[in-house]
Design an enzyme around this catalytic site. Sequence first.
Site, PDB file in Angstrom:
ATOM      1  CG  HIS A  97      -1.893   1.310   1.425  1.00  0.00           C
ATOM      2  ND1 HIS A  97      -3.152   1.476   1.035  1.00  0.00           N
ATOM      3  CD2 HIS A  97      -1.515   2.337   1.826  1.00  0.00           C
ATOM      4  CE1 HIS A  97      -3.593   2.779   1.268  1.00  0.00           C
ATOM      5  NE2 HIS A  97      -2.489   3.219   2.016  1.00  0.00           N
ATOM      6  CD  GLU A  98       2.037   3.430   3.810  1.00  0.00           C
ATOM      7  OE1 GLU A  98       2.216   4.431   3.287  1.00  0.00           O
ATOM      8  OE2 GLU A  98       1.094   3.367   4.415  1.00  0.00           O
ATOM      9  CG  HIS A 101       0.282   6.265  -0.643  1.00  0.00           C
ATOM     10  ND1 HIS A 101      -0.983   6.767  -0.923  1.00  0.00           N
ATOM     11  CD2 HIS A 101      -0.113   5.458   0.457  1.00  0.00           C
ATOM     12  CE1 HIS A 101      -2.034   6.565  -0.239  1.00  0.00           C
ATOM     13  NE2 HIS A 101      -1.548   5.861   0.796  1.00  0.00           N
ATOM     14  CD  GLU A 119      -4.800   6.599   2.111  1.00  0.00           C
ATOM     15  OE1 GLU A 119      -4.367   5.221   2.388  1.00  0.00           O
ATOM     16  OE2 GLU A 119      -3.770   7.468   1.964  1.00  0.00           O
TER      17      GLU A 119
END
Length: 294
Positions: A150-151, A154, A225
């Site tokens: 997930h990071e 980003h 997100e």
Amino acid sequence: MGKRIFYFLLTNVLVLLTISIILSVFNVGNYINAQGTIDMGTLLIFSAIVGFTGAFMSLAMSRWMAKKMMNVKVLDPNGSLSPVERQVVEKVHRLSRAAGLMHMPEVGIYHSPEVNAFATGPSKKRSLVAVSTGLLQEMDDDAVEGVIAHEVAHVANGDMVTMTLLQGVVNTFVVFLSRIAAWAVSRFVKEDLAPIVHFIAIIVFQIAFSILGSLVVFAYSRHREFHADRGGADLAGRDKMTHALQMLKAYSNRIRGGEDTAVSTLKINNRKGMSAIFSTHPDLDERIQRLQSR
């Protein structure tokens, strides 16, 4: 806490100093002309300088600030690492390559009981992905990989830069509109009171417009997100990403009633209804549902 306050104040002092220098160089500090009317062009330039300077400086300093404020230990891939540290580095690098990143993010771990992870940095080339010791202790290997994916998503999506640009635009319009509104209000009072009313009105309108502007920023933050969840699912697999969110939900339920700072991984937020518009991150149930419905 003291260190965080110090670096927060340092950042703001540097921002204000930079803004003052830029305004002096371009000589756009006085946007009200001799006739008492607003020079819209000068005001727009003034607003853009104020609006974007703070946003871009925060972005430029974000990686450095994160390391200092969170006491992040940057892991050297070629150095001596513990098995856990080596696994974290390998996960970040493997997922970064899968995301098509040409430059590997710096990888860090910081000591905190919080279940937390974050990505920051001014560009894809100069990014940082860091996880807390609390996250590594609370989550199993698949969930950790989902969080890291997930990071990394980003970083790959360029979310830090996009958020900075959006914040700069919002800040510019807040400064611009608040000063027009304050000038208009000051025209309805006596001339000797106008400067005081104008000053107070700027503060009031800037607060009001900032709240409205923040709704736009929050809405985009929630959107990114969902996008990072999808990116994390593409990188680590939907099952691992969903599993990570489910573990986060279970953890948040287990410690519910404690301090909010203890539930900060991926900015866990279970607000629903109208209060959700003030959240930077969507409700975990909705995030899980969207992933499972793909």
